[in-house]
Design an enzyme around this catalytic site. Structure first.
Site, PDB file in Angstrom:
ATOM      1  N   ASP A  64     -18.383 -16.019   5.961  1.00 48.69           N
ATOM      2  CA  ASP A  64     -16.872 -15.643   5.503  1.00 48.69           C
ATOM      3  C   ASP A  64     -16.526 -16.491   5.269  1.00 48.69           C
ATOM      4  O   ASP A  64     -17.277 -18.126   4.689  1.00 48.69           O
ATOM      5  CB  ASP A  64     -17.051 -16.472   7.390  1.00 48.69           C
ATOM      6  N   PHE A  65     -15.693 -16.241   3.552  1.00 47.77           N
ATOM      7  CA  PHE A  65     -14.893 -17.100   3.216  1.00 47.77           C
ATOM      8  C   PHE A  65     -14.431 -18.467   3.239  1.00 47.77           C
ATOM      9  O   PHE A  65     -14.666 -18.900   2.404  1.00 47.77           O
ATOM     10  CB  PHE A  65     -13.988 -16.494   2.288  1.00 47.77           C
ATOM     11  N   LYS A  67      -7.992  -4.318 -22.421  1.00 46.25           N
ATOM     12  CA  LYS A  67      -8.165  -3.307 -23.444  1.00 46.25           C
ATOM     13  C   LYS A  67      -8.483  -3.154 -24.999  1.00 46.25           C
ATOM     14  O   LYS A  67      -7.195  -3.559 -25.739  1.00 46.25           O
ATOM     15  CB  LYS A  67      -7.289  -2.003 -22.921  1.00 46.25           C
ATOM     16  N   HIS A  97       1.491  -7.919 -17.124  1.00 45.01           N
ATOM     17  CA  HIS A  97       0.306  -6.620 -17.854  1.00 45.01           C
ATOM     18  C   HIS A  97       1.433  -6.524 -19.134  1.00 45.01           C
ATOM     19  O   HIS A  97       1.193  -6.241 -20.382  1.00 45.01           O
ATOM     20  CB  HIS A  97       0.523  -5.460 -17.330  1.00 45.01           C
ATOM     21  N   LYS A 147       6.004   3.552 -11.054  1.00 44.38           N
ATOM     22  CA  LYS A 147       4.953   4.867 -10.677  1.00 44.38           C
ATOM     23  C   LYS A 147       5.435   6.156 -10.522  1.00 44.38           C
ATOM     24  O   LYS A 147       6.440   6.170 -10.731  1.00 44.38           O
ATOM     25  CB  LYS A 147       4.516   4.516  -9.466  1.00 44.38           C
TER      26      LYS A 147
HETATM   27  C1  BG6 Z   1      -2.655  -3.082 -11.483  1.00 46.75           C
HETATM   28  C2  BG6 Z   1      -1.243  -2.869 -11.009  1.00 46.75           C
HETATM   29  O1  BG6 Z   1      -2.756  -4.688 -12.194  1.00 46.75           O
HETATM   30  O2  BG6 Z   1      -2.458  -2.147 -12.791  1.00 46.75           O
HETATM   31  C3  BG6 Z   1      -1.007  -0.572 -10.775  1.00 46.75           C
HETATM   32  O3  BG6 Z   1      -1.691  -4.112  -9.617  1.00 46.75           O
HETATM   33  C4  BG6 Z   1      -1.538  -0.406 -12.204  1.00 46.75           C
HETATM   34  O4  BG6 Z   1      -0.491  -0.769  -9.758  1.00 46.75           O
HETATM   35  C5  BG6 Z   1      -2.071  -0.938 -12.957  1.00 46.75           C
HETATM   36  O5  BG6 Z   1      -1.501   0.575 -11.834  1.00 46.75           O
HETATM   37  C6  BG6 Z   1      -1.924   0.036 -13.962  1.00 46.75           C
HETATM   38  O6  BG6 Z   1      -2.974  -0.214 -15.208  1.00 46.75           O
HETATM   39  P1  BG6 Z   1      -4.089   1.091 -16.360  1.00 46.75           P
HETATM   40  O7  BG6 Z   1      -4.841  -0.134 -16.823  1.00 46.75           O
HETATM   41  O8  BG6 Z   1      -4.237   1.925 -15.277  1.00 46.75           O
HETATM   42  O9  BG6 Z   1      -3.034   1.160 -17.098  1.00 46.75           O
END
Ligand code: BG6
Length: 503
Positions: free
Chosen positions: A105-106, A199, A257, A354
């Site tokens: 258990d954490f 990447k 990102h 999305k």
């Molecule tokens: C994740 C998000 O951090 O990055 C996701 O939570 C998203 O919703 C994903 O789909 C996208 O990553 P990539 O590498 O497929 O562009």
């Protein structure tokens, strides 16, 4: 990232504790990455993997599940390759012997006592604790690791903690989380992951910019009109409805990102490729993003949700575990300005969503157009601006859009491409993007990890949008499978610009 080396040495021996061992991240990304590192000879023969989670499984069962995950992932990518070629026994078997599992258990100190014994038994001085868990455990696990003495470092014995996203849900929660972590460990021990930095194409932005002398001359507001950063996904929320509905596109993609991409494009040249220099420059440029007022934030943002499209697939509100009344955005477009000398007056337009028509992550840099004067007396009535496209995924590469004369007696200008595709120059081994990040963590290079100030500056820059939306929580719509909502086009049209087409 390997600084100053053309080949990489194997990482030192380490015990890697995977908290959340049965989760999706371990299955889809971490285990295949560990296998790939072993395949490439980048792991020490004394790397130990210890799964930690609440389910009861034996060491052998856990190892065989991990093997099945790797196989499953590889088969999905290369269905024609036979299983024994996907997993080489010469690579897997020695690795499997050092895989074990702790049921725990954490939130119980007993678990950490067991981990301490495990570390002793593994006989590795170094340990990495990878928190592939729900974010609600980040603080508690770190505090308990500390209480068990597991974060105590000695010369030649490092203790590192890897934290996945989401790192907070706004500026205040990110600051609190940073403060809590820094109570029990130092910044040098914290590896905050943003998988975009794993990447190759993202790392390459920095190398391209700073190893090609030609770029610096025109990389500024004298020559660049605006920048577009796109992360379009064709998938929907899939099985993550309950998580995503609390988060939305802005929090999920932008402060992390998309701002990483923005920072790579916009940061000043670092004095060296070391972690402090690179992260310092990134913190500065993201910190220079203008804080909009609420009114400006509303005017400079678009939020939208996908509805069922022509392909008959469900709209967002019909997805499993999504509130049927949800106002969560699955698409966001923003205009941001960077208030520094290099970028004053150059808008950065960001969009992500999305269930769009295609998967396309790209940075498009639009240059100021050539003067029209010389074409005045010709049939050419418009000079298109040049774009530099950095294609992050798929079809990794980079190209310039140039104008050229179409052969023939008439003066007709055509668009041509000058560029390179990764596949034409480099043989890329299958990878998940986590290979570099894990390797860098094992070897102690924090360049590709987020420092506390990087994270907080990202949240600071999106906070005006979050605040403005909290008072105006309406979302517009776009059909699934389309290029996004019409208001996103208006965001640019208002400035006399247009998005480049997706794909
Ligand atoms: C994740 C998000 O951090 O990055 C996701 O939570 C998203 O919703 C994903 O789909 C996208 O990553 P990539 O590498 O497929 O562009």
């Amino acid at each position: 990232m390997k600084r100053g080396k053309t080949t990489a040495e194997p990482a030192p021996p380490v015990s890697l504790f995977l908290f959340g061992a049965h989760g999706d991240l371990v299955k889809r990304l971490l285990m295949p990455a560990i296998y790939n590192l072993a395949r490439d000879g980048l792991l020490d023969p004394n790397l130990h993997i210890v799964g930690v989670d609440h389910n009861e499984v034996s060491d052998a069962e856990f190892a065989s599940r991990l093997k099945a995950f790797i196989l499953e992932q590889a088969k999905a990518k290369t269905p024609d390759v036979p299983g024994d070629q996907v997993i080489d026994p010469a690579v897997w078997d020695p690795l499997a012997q050092r895989i074990s599992y702790v049921t725990g258990d954490f939130t119980s100190d007993d678990t950490y006592q067991t981990l301490a014994l495990k570390l002793q038994a593994n006989n590795t001085a170094n340990a990495v604790f990878y928190l592939a868990t729900s974010p609600r455990f980040f603080t508690e696990v770190s505090q308990r690791l500390n209480r068990a003495g597991l974060l105590y470092e000695q010369p030649n014995a490092y203790r590192r903690v890897v934290v996945e996203k989401p790192f907070g849900s706004d500026l205040a929660t990110a600051q609190t989380l940073n403060a809590k972590l820094l109570e029990v460990m130092t910044e040098r021990q914290i590896y905050r992951i943003d998988h975009y930095l794993g990447k190759e194409t993202v790392q390459n932005i920095m190398v391209n910019r700073f190893s090609n002398g030609i770029f610096e001359a025109f990389w500024n507001n004298h020559y660049i009109d605006h920048v577009q950063i796109t992360a379009a996904e064709s998938v929907g929320v899939e099985t993550r409805g309950s998580f995503y509905d609390q988060v939305g596109a802005l929090r999920d993609m932008v402060p992390n990102h998309l701002f990483q991409l923005l920072a790579m494009v916009a940061m000043e040249p670092p004095a060296a490729f070391g972690a402090d220099a690179v992260r310092g420059e990134k913190a500065k440029v993201v910190g220079a993003i203008r804080a909009w007022t609420k009114e400006e934030a509303l005017a400079n943002s678009v939020r939208a949700q996908y509805v069922s499209g022509t392909d008959g697939k469900p709209g967002y509100r019909e997805e499993p575990r999504v509130d049927p009344q949800s106002q969560t955005e699955t698409y966001v477009a923003l205009k941001v300005m960077i208030d520094n000398w290099r970028w004053m007056g150059v808008p950065f337009y960001l969009r992500t969503g999305k269930r769009l028509s295609v998967r396309d992550t790209e940075i498009a840099i639009c240059f100021k157009p050539a003067p029209y004067a010389q074409f005045r007396d010709t049939s050419v009535d418009y000079i298109k601006p040049n774009f530099l496209h950095m294609q992050i995924q798929p079809d990794e590469g980079m190209y310039f859009d140039l104008q050229a004369k179409r052969p023939g007696p008439a003066l007709v200008i055509d668009n041509v491409k000058l560029g390179f595709a990764y596949k034409d120059f480099f043989q890329m081994q299958p990878s998940t993007g986590y290979e570099t990040l894990l390797y860098d963590c094992f070897t102690g290079d924090q360049t590709l990890f987020q420092r506390a100030d990087n994270i907080e500056n990202g949240w600071r820059a999106v906070q005006p949008f979050l605040d403005a939306w909290a008072e105006h929580d309406t979302v517009s719509e776009y059909p699934a499978g389309s290029d996004g909502p019409a208001d996103a086009d208006e965001l640019l049209a208002r400035d006399g610009r247009a998005w480049h087409s997706l794909g």
